[in-house]
Design a protein around this motif. Structure first.
Motif, PDB file in Angstrom:
ATOM      1  N   VAL A   1      40.536  42.606  49.129  1.00 15.81           N
ATOM      2  CA  VAL A   1      39.488  43.632  48.904  1.00 15.81           C
ATOM      3  C   VAL A   1      38.203  43.190  48.567  1.00 15.81           C
ATOM      4  CG1 VAL A   1      40.956  45.407  48.797  1.00 15.81           C
ATOM      5  CG2 VAL A   1      40.188  44.523  46.564  1.00 15.81           C
ATOM      6  N   GLY A   2      38.097  42.044  47.864  1.00 15.29           N
ATOM      7  CA  GLY A   2      36.772  41.656  47.258  1.00 15.29           C
ATOM      8  C   GLY A   2      37.190  40.265  46.379  1.00 15.29           C
ATOM      9  N   GLU A   3      36.089  39.454  45.952  1.00 16.93           N
ATOM     10  CA  GLU A   3      36.056  38.307  45.442  1.00 16.93           C
ATOM     11  C   GLU A   3      35.355  38.265  43.997  1.00 16.93           C
ATOM     12  OE1 GLU A   3      34.557  35.329  47.708  1.00 16.93           O
ATOM     13  OE2 GLU A   3      36.272  35.055  49.383  1.00 16.93           O
ATOM     14  N   LEU A   4      35.708  37.476  43.008  1.00 22.83           N
ATOM     15  CA  LEU A   4      34.991  37.671  41.827  1.00 22.83           C
ATOM     16  C   LEU A   4      34.538  36.006  41.706  1.00 22.83           C
ATOM     17  CD1 LEU A   4      37.526  39.662  39.695  1.00 22.83           C
ATOM     18  CD2 LEU A   4      35.448  40.435  40.834  1.00 22.83           C
ATOM     19  N   GLU A   5      33.526  35.876  40.720  1.00 23.02           N
ATOM     20  CA  GLU A   5      33.092  34.550  40.559  1.00 23.02           C
ATOM     21  C   GLU A   5      32.441  34.370  39.111  1.00 23.02           C
ATOM     22  OE1 GLU A   5      30.369  31.947  43.345  1.00 23.02           O
ATOM     23  OE2 GLU A   5      29.004  32.763  41.853  1.00 23.02           O
ATOM     24  N   LEU A   6      32.949  33.360  38.544  1.00 24.03           N
ATOM     25  CA  LEU A   6      32.243  32.926  36.997  1.00 24.03           C
ATOM     26  C   LEU A   6      31.971  31.542  37.016  1.00 24.03           C
ATOM     27  CD1 LEU A   6      32.124  33.062  34.092  1.00 24.03           C
ATOM     28  CD2 LEU A   6      34.751  32.541  33.965  1.00 24.03           C
ATOM     29  N   VAL A   7      30.801  31.280  36.396  1.00 24.36           N
ATOM     30  CA  VAL A   7      30.059  30.196  36.005  1.00 24.36           C
ATOM     31  C   VAL A   7      29.993  29.725  34.701  1.00 24.36           C
ATOM     32  CG1 VAL A   7      28.452  28.155  36.715  1.00 24.36           C
ATOM     33  CG2 VAL A   7      29.062  29.963  38.506  1.00 24.36           C
TER      34      VAL A   7
END
Length: 492
Positions: free
Chosen positions: A367-373
């Motif tokens: 249903v969706g994506e997450l991102e972390l830098v």
């Protein structure tokens, strides 16, 4: 006249100073001149004199060192000899000639055996100048053994055959000596895909023994920082090891201790108007070094632990607390001291039932994506991640995080292992958020009696009573009509 004694005293002082200066210069010349020492008869055969019927064939002793003629045809060196030290240009000989001569006078020439000394003497002269050695005593042929026999058949016939055989063997051995190269050079390489790996190779340095040593690395084959009995031109695999836990880029350094038993040089003596002679010229020892052109980045393995903000939610965003830590190694730093920024991503799946891992089931819908830098000032640690999208409805939502080398910036990817990929299992309880289905709405009960509508219509109960009254009225009318009809018929 008082001025005269003054001028005389001044002149005297100048003369004395001039004499002292001259003595000082003379002393300097004397102390810096090459030392001179008379040569004496060593081991061999013949007459110890500058010139004789059969000559002198063997060694000449200078300060206890056996030396040998390297300019055939000159008188024997019976006068004072000058020691020029170890030279790589003695008598204009080539490095190949000097290496061969050094090998013979060092290995076989320091002897009191006259046969061996005479054999070395003939071989050394032949290496220095074969043509003159063969023909300086009137021998017309082109054989070293023949030239030896031409002299020794008259000088010492009982030793001629032995000296012939040894002289030819020594000559062949000296000519076959490999000139130890002074041109050794080291090359370090770094594997672009994995900077912890690379090679070390030494080129040049022929005929030498080499011990390779590493700083901030080990040889992959042995796990040690030193490797002996190496072969020039061979690339040896290395594994870089960071010197500390700072995480900063580091430099691998390498050195090669190069040595050879025989140097292309001799201990060079000259005697004015007479022979030039050669003694042992020693060995070769030198060191070459190199280091990485560019410091190597620290390589580590990163992992993730996660915790959703709330296990249940009616609606809204997916909120996750994500903790990144090194699984192996330390969090690396860039050249400026900042922590390298690592990128992690996640796919959020929806299922109708509570998830069970570790694999993503076929009915799970992304249903969706997450991102972390990660932040350069922080590196590892806990970060809160909120989805830019809202939860689409009831169900179970599970995030699956991963770190992949392929997803990093080009400057960051070398800090991870080749093709590195860390992935979270599906269905980890701390990663599941549940949105329950809302209950179905029911109509509220109504017990109050209904009033007659303003239109004059009854409610249901009134309607039933009215209908019954109308029916009774109609039945009565019907009976009266029937009775009236019967009376009229009777009257007629």
């Amino acid at each position: 006249m008082p001025a005269v004694p003054t001028r005389r005293a001044s002149l005297a002082r100048r003369i004395i100073l001039a004499l002292l200066f001259g003595l000082a210069v003379a002393g300097a010349v004397l102390t810096t001149a090459p030392p001179a020492s008379a040569a004496s008869q060593g081991a061999g055969f013949g007459t110890w004199a500058p010139l004789s019927a059969h000559g002198w064939h063997g060694s000449m002793l200078i300060d206890g060192v056996h030396t040998y003629c390297i300019v055939p045809g000159l008188p024997a060196p019976t006068g004072p000899s000058t020691d020029h030290g170890v030279r790589g240009d003695a008598a204009g000989l080539s490095p190949q000639q000097l290496a061969g001569i050094n090998h013979l006078v060092t290995t076989y020439g320091q002897t009191a055996d006259p046969v061996q000394a005479a054999s070395v003497g003939w071989a050394v002269k032949a290496i220095a100048d074969l043509d003159t050695t063969l023909h300086s005593w009137g021998y017309p042929g082109d054989s070293l053994a023949g030239a030896v026999d031409h002299i020794f058949s008259r000088l010492a016939p009982e030793h001629s055959a032995d000296i012939q055989q040894k002289a030819e063997a020594y000559y062949a051995e000296g000519m076959a000596v490999t000139v130890p190269g002074a041109d050794a050079a080291l090359t370090l390489t770094t594997d672009d895909a994995d900077p912890r790996r690379g090679t070390l190779r030494m080129d040049g340095g022929a005929g030498t023994a080499v011990i390779l040593a590493l700083e901030n690395a080990v040889f992959a084959e042995t796990g040690t920082a030193e490797l002996a009995r190496t072969v020039p031109g061979t690339a040896y695999e290395i594994r870089a090891v960071a010197p500390d836990d700072a995480g900063a880029p580091f430099t691998v350094r390498a050195s090669a201790a190069v040595s050879a038993t025989i140097a292309p040089a001799v201990r060079y003596f000259t005697t004015e108007g007479q022979q030039h002679t050669a003694g042992p010229g020693g060995s070769v020892h030198y060191t070459v070094t190199t280091e990485d052109d560019i410091p190597r980045p620290v390589v580590f393995s990163a992992g993730i632990t996660t915790q959703v903000l709330a296990p249940e939610s009616a609606t809204g965003h997916f909120v996750d607390d994500v903790t990144l830590t090194p699984v192996e190694g330390v969090w690396p730093r860039s050249a400026d001291g900042a922590f390298v920024p690592v990128r992690a991503t996640a796919v959020v799946y929806r299922t109708d039932a509570a998830p069970a891992g570790p694999d993503v089931p076929a009915d799970a819908v992304p249903v969706g994506e997450l991102e972390l830098v990660t932040e350069p000032a922080q590196g590892g640690g806990t970060y809160r991640v909120t989805s830019p999208w809202q939860l689409p409805g009831p169900g179970y939502y599970t995030a699956v995080w991963e770190i992949a080398a392929s997803a990093q910036e080009p400057s960051v990817a070398p800090h991870l292992e080749r093709d590195y990929r860390w992935s979270e299992d599906f269905g980890v309880p701390s990663q599941v958020l549940h949105v329950p289905t809302p209950p179905v709405a029911q109509p509220a009960p109504d017990d109050a009696p209904r009033a007659l509508a303003a239109t004059g219509l009854w409610d249901d109960a009134g309607a039933r009573v009215g209908a019954g009254g109308c029916a009774a009225l109609l039945a009565g009318v019907a009976i009266l009509v029937h009775l009236a009809q019967r009376r009229r018929v009777a009257a007629r």
